[in-house]
Write a protein that holds these residues in place. Sequence first.
Motif, PDB file in Angstrom:
ATOM      1  N   THR A  93       6.838  -4.634  -3.149  1.00 26.94           N
ATOM      2  CA  THR A  93       6.307  -5.860  -2.548  1.00 26.94           C
ATOM      3  C   THR A  93       4.792  -5.934  -2.684  1.00 26.94           C
ATOM      4  N   PHE A  94       4.105  -4.857  -2.340  1.00 24.02           N
ATOM      5  CA  PHE A  94       2.644  -4.890  -2.402  1.00 24.02           C
ATOM      6  C   PHE A  94       2.138  -4.801  -3.840  1.00 24.02           C
ATOM      7  N   SER A  95       2.937  -4.256  -4.741  1.00 21.74           N
ATOM      8  CA  SER A  95       2.553  -4.304  -6.156  1.00 21.74           C
ATOM      9  C   SER A  95       2.645  -5.741  -6.673  1.00 21.74           C
ATOM     10  N   LEU A  96       3.666  -6.477  -6.244  1.00 20.72           N
ATOM     11  CA  LEU A  96       3.742  -7.898  -6.588  1.00 20.72           C
ATOM     12  C   LEU A  96       2.570  -8.664  -5.995  1.00 20.72           C
ATOM     13  N   PHE A  97       2.240  -8.346  -4.745  1.00 19.02           N
ATOM     14  CA  PHE A  97       1.106  -8.989  -4.094  1.00 19.02           C
ATOM     15  C   PHE A  97      -0.192  -8.663  -4.829  1.00 19.02           C
ATOM     16  N   GLY A  98      -0.329  -7.409  -5.275  1.00 18.44           N
ATOM     17  CA  GLY A  98      -1.504  -7.028  -6.050  1.00 18.44           C
ATOM     18  C   GLY A  98      -1.558  -7.733  -7.396  1.00 18.44           C
ATOM     19  N   PHE A  99      -0.410  -7.941  -8.027  1.00 20.75           N
ATOM     20  CA  PHE A  99      -0.346  -8.680  -9.281  1.00 20.75           C
ATOM     21  C   PHE A  99      -0.868 -10.098  -9.084  1.00 20.75           C
ATOM     22  N   ILE A 100      -0.436 -10.726  -7.991  1.00 27.29           N
ATOM     23  CA  ILE A 100      -0.927 -12.074  -7.660  1.00 27.29           C
ATOM     24  C   ILE A 100      -2.428 -12.048  -7.424  1.00 27.29           C
TER      25      ILE A 100
ATOM     26  N   LYS B 266       3.205   4.574  -9.434  1.00 27.62           N
ATOM     27  CA  LYS B 266       2.007   5.329  -9.032  1.00 27.62           C
ATOM     28  C   LYS B 266       1.935   5.452  -7.517  1.00 27.62           C
ATOM     29  N   SER B 267       2.187   4.364  -6.810  1.00 29.49           N
ATOM     30  CA  SER B 267       2.093   4.366  -5.355  1.00 29.49           C
ATOM     31  C   SER B 267       3.128   5.288  -4.731  1.00 29.49           C
ATOM     32  N   ILE B 268       4.335   5.287  -5.267  1.00 33.00           N
ATOM     33  CA  ILE B 268       5.398   6.141  -4.732  1.00 33.00           C
ATOM     34  C   ILE B 268       5.054   7.613  -4.951  1.00 33.00           C
ATOM     35  N   ILE B 269       4.488   7.928  -6.121  1.00 36.84           N
ATOM     36  CA  ILE B 269       4.066   9.312  -6.373  1.00 36.84           C
ATOM     37  C   ILE B 269       3.012   9.747  -5.357  1.00 36.84           C
ATOM     38  N   LEU B 270       2.028   8.884  -5.100  1.00 33.63           N
ATOM     39  CA  LEU B 270       0.988   9.214  -4.126  1.00 33.63           C
ATOM     40  C   LEU B 270       1.569   9.301  -2.711  1.00 33.63           C
TER      41      LEU B 270
ATOM     42  N   VAL C  16       1.309   7.325   5.382  1.00 31.71           N
ATOM     43  CA  VAL C  16       1.967   7.040   4.105  1.00 31.71           C
ATOM     44  C   VAL C  16       1.894   5.547   3.790  1.00 31.71           C
ATOM     45  N   MET C  17       2.163   4.710   4.796  1.00 33.17           N
ATOM     46  CA  MET C  17       2.117   3.272   4.583  1.00 33.17           C
ATOM     47  C   MET C  17       0.703   2.781   4.259  1.00 33.17           C
ATOM     48  N   LEU C  18      -0.294   3.345   4.927  1.00 21.30           N
ATOM     49  CA  LEU C  18      -1.678   2.970   4.652  1.00 21.30           C
ATOM     50  C   LEU C  18      -2.026   3.232   3.197  1.00 21.30           C
ATOM     51  N   SER C  19      -1.637   4.381   2.690  1.00 21.73           N
ATOM     52  CA  SER C  19      -1.889   4.707   1.289  1.00 21.73           C
ATOM     53  C   SER C  19      -1.067   3.822   0.363  1.00 21.73           C
ATOM     54  N   LEU C  20       0.180   3.560   0.753  1.00 22.70           N
ATOM     55  CA  LEU C  20       1.063   2.762  -0.093  1.00 22.70           C
ATOM     56  C   LEU C  20       0.546   1.334  -0.232  1.00 22.70           C
ATOM     57  N   PHE C  21       0.067   0.758   0.867  1.00 19.73           N
ATOM     58  CA  PHE C  21      -0.476  -0.604   0.815  1.00 19.73           C
ATOM     59  C   PHE C  21      -1.657  -0.688  -0.142  1.00 19.73           C
ATOM     60  N   THR C  22      -2.644   0.172   0.087  1.00 24.44           N
ATOM     61  CA  THR C  22      -3.890   0.092  -0.679  1.00 24.44           C
ATOM     62  C   THR C  22      -3.686   0.458  -2.144  1.00 24.44           C
ATOM     63  N   GLU C  23      -2.918   1.506  -2.402  1.00 22.22           N
ATOM     64  CA  GLU C  23      -2.727   1.934  -3.788  1.00 22.22           C
ATOM     65  C   GLU C  23      -1.897   0.927  -4.571  1.00 22.22           C
ATOM     66  N   SER C  24      -0.863   0.365  -3.953  1.00 24.84           N
ATOM     67  CA  SER C  24      -0.058  -0.635  -4.653  1.00 24.84           C
ATOM     68  C   SER C  24      -0.903  -1.859  -5.005  1.00 24.84           C
ATOM     69  N   LEU C  25      -1.700  -2.317  -4.045  1.00 29.17           N
ATOM     70  CA  LEU C  25      -2.574  -3.463  -4.305  1.00 29.17           C
ATOM     71  C   LEU C  25      -3.573  -3.156  -5.410  1.00 29.17           C
TER      72      LEU C  25
ATOM     73  N   ALA D 107      14.441   3.611   0.879  1.00 35.99           N
ATOM     74  CA  ALA D 107      14.570   2.168   0.673  1.00 35.99           C
ATOM     75  C   ALA D 107      13.313   1.433   1.107  1.00 35.99           C
ATOM     76  N   PHE D 108      12.784   1.774   2.294  1.00 37.64           N
ATOM     77  CA  PHE D 108      11.556   1.130   2.761  1.00 37.64           C
ATOM     78  C   PHE D 108      10.377   1.496   1.862  1.00 37.64           C
ATOM     79  N   LEU D 109      10.349   2.732   1.373  1.00 42.50           N
ATOM     80  CA  LEU D 109       9.259   3.162   0.499  1.00 42.50           C
ATOM     81  C   LEU D 109       9.269   2.360  -0.801  1.00 42.50           C
ATOM     82  N   LEU D 110      10.437   2.246  -1.424  1.00 42.13           N
ATOM     83  CA  LEU D 110      10.543   1.509  -2.684  1.00 42.13           C
ATOM     84  C   LEU D 110      10.258   0.024  -2.487  1.00 42.13           C
ATOM     85  N   LEU D 111      10.830  -0.552  -1.425  1.00 42.28           N
ATOM     86  CA  LEU D 111      10.662  -1.984  -1.197  1.00 42.28           C
ATOM     87  C   LEU D 111       9.216  -2.334  -0.877  1.00 42.28           C
ATOM     88  N   THR D 112       8.568  -1.509  -0.067  1.00 44.58           N
ATOM     89  CA  THR D 112       7.162  -1.767   0.278  1.00 44.58           C
ATOM     90  C   THR D 112       6.262  -1.621  -0.942  1.00 44.58           C
TER      91      THR D 112
END
Length: 253
Positions: free
Chosen positions: A149-156, A113-117, A64-73, A141-146
């Motif tokens: 966070t990575f969506s902000l990182f992707g924005f940057i 989008k990332s949370i749905i995936l 789940v985290m692997l997908s969340l990182f990549t999709e959020s970015l 909480a960890f799902l939303l925060l991660t």
Amino acid sequence: MNRHAVLAIFRFEMSRFRRTLWQSLVTPVITTSLYFVVFGAAIGSRMSEVGGVPYGAFIVPGLVMLSLFTESLNNASFGIYLPKFTGTIYEVLSAPVSPFEMVLGYVGAAATKSIILGAVILATASLFVPLQILHPGWMIAFLLLTAATFSLFGFILGIWANGFEQLQFIPMLVITPLTFLGGAFYSIDMLPPAWRTFSLFNPIVYLISGFRWAFFGAADVAVWVSLGATLGFFFACLAVVAWIFRTGYRLKS
């Protein structure tokens, strides 16, 4: 708060997701199934449990985290890079929209989008192994925060990138290797002491460890350390975004 502007950006970004809904949902399902075939069947037959948890269930938080990182970015970086690439970003910058509202629209859509995936992957994993979430509140909480966070990182990343090659550099050559080396499919306690100490310098370890603790009540790192590391990364990204809008770095040129 200009709610109309935030909703307009949010709906525009979500419309891109809906146009590729079938591809966006089928791809993670197939990928998750392949991970279970390779890791669950091949490795799980040789390593039945990790820390008292069946190996098939143990790798679910990592998947789940692997997908969340990549999709959020990817979602956040492409969401802001494409307006830069086409020049339509100037329409947003000249509109009566504050930087906070702009970030809220783009980052909120990417995180959604990332949370749905992530939920789709979690549902797919439950078809392969029985799952029991001991701390569902912490898991959410960890799902939303991660995701945020990575969506902000992707924005940057989307603002920093000058081309599609740079846009893919961080997710493919930095985040994915760090995720595989960060205990997504194994416990760092299984490593030799020197390698375990080295792994603690990998920030991904803390994100995965905290999320895994929400499932099984046990992790490689104390949950408060994981939460502190995640919050630290989140506020660091917020600070960088604030600096970007204050200076106009690669946003107004």
